[in-house]
Each structure stands twice: as structure tokens, then as C-alpha cells.
Write a protein that holds these residues in place. Structure first.
Motif: not given
Length: 179
Positions: A19-24, A36-39, A41-48
């Protein structure tokens, strides 16, 4: 985050780093607000870890860490915190100095960091993310103290820090930060 085990389960710290890398990347203008919002959300729900790696694969690599960070100081205070690239080796050579290395928001490029500390009359404070293992077994203590939060070795810990060297009238203190 290492790509060598893409099917390994992701931790909260792994997700937070992505998430920090995406925000940067968004701050640099590489991602729009909607993407950004889409990625995120996907990062926060990632399992692997593989799912997380895919979210940053088209973005520039994180800043490269030097091979060795050398800290030489007499007196005063040295602080390394925020989003700093952590090298695989850190040499600390100080006298009458308080050194703080905060790993909680750092850009960690290797899951093993070796710290060689040669300190006289000072303090080495490590602020570590949850799950970190600190091994201070390689330290020679003379009128000194080492206090680490992680006493048990865990092969699957996201970060291992090995501290060696010698402390004379000095302290090593590990404190857990927020992950």
C-alpha cells in the motif's frame, strides 16, 4: 518483499508495504486516484505474496539500498527512521552516542540484516515490526545489557536481525513498533 515464494501467505506488514509503494507511485503521478483505490483494495484483500507482487510489477523498483550502511559517530544522536532502504549489513561504530534504527516503515530489501555494533557508552535501539526475530547471541557485552523482545528463532519470520560485535558500557534495546 521477495518474489521467491509467491504462494506464501501475505502478512499484514506485507500488505502495508505494498500500500505504501502504491501511495508513493500515486504521489509521483504514476497512478490515478481510481487506479490507486482499486489496487489498494486488492492489496488489502490479497492472500498471497504473489498477488501483492502483481500489484506493483509495472511500477519502478524501490530505491536500492547500499550494500553496507556505516554509522560512525562520537557523541550525540543518530536516527534512521521513516522510509529508508535497509541494506543487508549495518556497521555501527560509536562512542557516547544513542543510535535508533526504526525498521517499521523501512524499505526492507532482504529478510536478513546483519548489524555489527562496536559501541562504547551508548545505546542501540531497534524498533522492529511485529514478527521480527532479533538474535543478539553474537554480542560481547562488557558492563552492558541486551534486551530483545524476540527470544525464539522462527524460520518464517519476515525479518531476521543478527547483532554481533561488542558493547562496552552500552545497551541494545529492541522495541516493537506497529506493523
Amino acid at each position: 518483499m521477495s518474489n521467491h515464494a509467491p504462494e506464501m501467505r501475505a502478512s499484514h506488514a506485507d500488505r502495508d508495504r505494498v500500500v505504501e509503494v502504491l501511495q508513493a507511485a500515486a504521489a509521483d503521478g504514476r497512478l490515478g486516484a481510481e487506479e490507486l483505490d482499486t489496487r489498494v483494495e486488492r492489496a488489502l484483500n490479497a492472500r498471497t505474496r504473489g498477488e501483492l507482487s502483481a500489484l506493483t510489477a509495472d511500477l519502478p523498483a524501490r530505491p536500492e539500498a547500499k550494500e553496507v550502511l556505516v554509522i560512525r559517530q562520537a557523541g550525540g544522536k543518530y536516527v534512521q527512521d521513516g522510509r529508508w532502504p535497509v541494506p543487508p549489513r549495518i556497521d555501527v561504530h560509536t562512542q557516547i552516542c544513542r543510535v535508533t534504527l526504526d525498521f517499521t516503515r523501512a524499505l526492507i530489501t532482504s529478510n536478513l540484516v546483519r548489524i555489527n555494533a562496536e559501541m562504547m557508552h551508548g545505546r542501540l535501539r531497534l524498533v522492529t515490526p511485529p514478527g521480527t526475530v532479533v538474535d543478539a547471541g553474537g554480542l560481547n557485552l562488557a558492563f552492558s545489557k541486551a534486551k530483545v523482545a524476540s527470544k525464539d528463532f522462527s524460520a518464517d519470520a519476515p525479518l531476521h536481525i543478527e547483532v554481533s560485535g561488542s558493547l562496552l558500557h552500552a545497551k541494545l534495546i529492541e522495541r516493537r513498533g506497529r506493523g
